[in-house]
Design a protein around this motif. Structure first.
Motif, mmCIF file in Angstrom:
data_model
loop_
_atom_site.group_PDB
_atom_site.id
_atom_site.type_symbol
_atom_site.label_atom_id
_atom_site.label_comp_id
_atom_site.label_asym_id
_atom_site.label_seq_id
_atom_site.Cartn_x
_atom_site.Cartn_y
_atom_site.Cartn_z
ATOM 1 N N GLY A 283 -31.653 -30.033 112.231
ATOM 2 C CA GLY A 283 -33.074 -29.657 111.926
ATOM 3 C C GLY A 283 -33.849 -29.955 112.967
ATOM 4 N N GLY A 284 -33.378 -30.781 114.090
ATOM 5 C CA GLY A 284 -34.096 -30.854 115.312
ATOM 6 C C GLY A 284 -33.707 -29.907 116.295
ATOM 7 N N LEU A 285 -33.029 -29.087 116.224
ATOM 8 C CA LEU A 285 -32.585 -27.931 117.267
ATOM 9 C C LEU A 285 -33.815 -27.204 118.016
ATOM 10 C CD1 LEU A 285 -30.274 -26.656 118.856
ATOM 11 C CD2 LEU A 285 -30.043 -25.098 116.980
ATOM 12 N N PRO A 286 -34.778 -26.810 116.956
ATOM 13 C CA PRO A 286 -35.829 -25.929 117.751
ATOM 14 C C PRO A 286 -36.580 -26.966 118.897
ATOM 15 C CG PRO A 286 -35.833 -25.443 115.184
ATOM 16 C CD PRO A 286 -34.670 -26.638 115.631
ATOM 17 N N GLN A 287 -36.867 -28.193 118.205
ATOM 18 C CA GLN A 287 -37.756 -29.087 119.042
ATOM 19 C C GLN A 287 -36.829 -29.435 120.335
ATOM 20 O OE1 GLN A 287 -37.390 -29.150 115.817
ATOM 21 N NE2 GLN A 287 -39.538 -28.412 115.174
ATOM 22 N N SER A 288 -35.704 -29.562 120.230
ATOM 23 C CA SER A 288 -34.873 -30.219 121.256
ATOM 24 C C SER A 288 -34.368 -29.342 122.257
ATOM 25 C CB SER A 288 -33.538 -31.055 120.818
ATOM 26 O OG SER A 288 -32.571 -30.067 119.985
ATOM 27 N N THR A 289 -34.019 -27.903 121.812
ATOM 28 C CA THR A 289 -33.454 -27.040 122.462
ATOM 29 C C THR A 289 -34.088 -25.627 122.576
ATOM 30 O OG1 THR A 289 -31.422 -27.989 122.077
ATOM 31 C CG2 THR A 289 -31.301 -25.764 123.184
#
Length: 228
Positions: A1-7
């Motif tokens: 779920g955090g992929l967009p924000q982290s990468t």
């Protein structure tokens, strides 16, 4: 779920990708990600060119072949076509394992499409050097494996992989067990049945390698007693 924000957003802000949600609102579906011209021209293209210069001008054709196409071409009447398919098989297996091409040792054109030898390396958790021989023959023999083990001592290989479109002989399997008991090498054997498992589901390569690693671990456990 955090992929967009982290990468993803960071890559987008650098101009390397575009990304957009497939649904509106708070939908949980993944983003659609596409490479930009900057990514293709400044990063991917130089990498492909470097590999192509090392692996040969057919690299881009080889890397795009599906396993179904490769296995079909290996049955061709044309030695040239079979040779290219054997090279493509080495690339395909290396790619799904996550290995990087280093160099050819024996090109299929030198053996009439009967076998190919390649050296690849990986850095997944630890560095490993793989010596891969692909054979388009009815079986891989003890002599085939003995030759690879001899070379492994010279080029400091960690893993020897023997791939055949046929079967692995019983004497060859017994020899491999002895090698793994007595040395630090892991020898992986892939035969026609394994290739068809991978054809049905490429993720099967993970289970196949795990199965053989567990066998190697059992065989090598007795080595610890030597230093006690």
């Amino acid at each position: 779920g955090g992929l967009p924000q982290s990468t993803l957003f960071a890559l987008r802000d650098c101009g390397l990708i575009t990304c957009e949600k497939t649904t509106g609102g708070q939908g949980a579906k993944p983003y659609i990600v596409r490479p930009t011209e900057k990514l293709k021209n400044e990063f991917l293209e130089p990498i492909f060119n470097a590999i192509e210069n090392s692996a040969g001008i057919q690299y881009r054709t080889l890397i795009r072949k599906t396993l179904h196409e490769i296995l079909t071409d290996l049955k061709s009447e044309s030695k040239h076509k079979k040779g290219l398919a054997l090279e493509a098989l080495a690339f395909y297996l290396g790619r799904i394992i996550g290995l990087q091409f280093v160099q050819w040792r024996l090109r299929s054109k030198e053996t009439g499409g009967a076998e190919i030898d390649v050296i690849m390396e990986g850095a997944n958790l630890i560095f490993s050097r793989w010596q891969i021989q692909c054979k388009n023959s009815s079986q891989a023999t003890l002599d085939d494996i003995a030759k690879e083990i001899g070379l492994a001592q010279i080029i400091r290989t960690n893993v020897v992989m023997i791939v055949t479109t046929g079967r692995i002989g019983d004497k060859a399997r017994a020899f491999v067990e002895k090698i793994m008991k007595d040395t630090n090498y892991q020898v992986i054997l892939l035969d026609r049945a394994h290739l068809h498992r991978i054809l049905a589901d490429p993720a099967e390569i993970t289970d196949i390698l795990r199965e053989q690693s567990e066998v190697a671990m059992t065989l090598k456990r007795g080595q610890i007693g030597i230093i006690q």
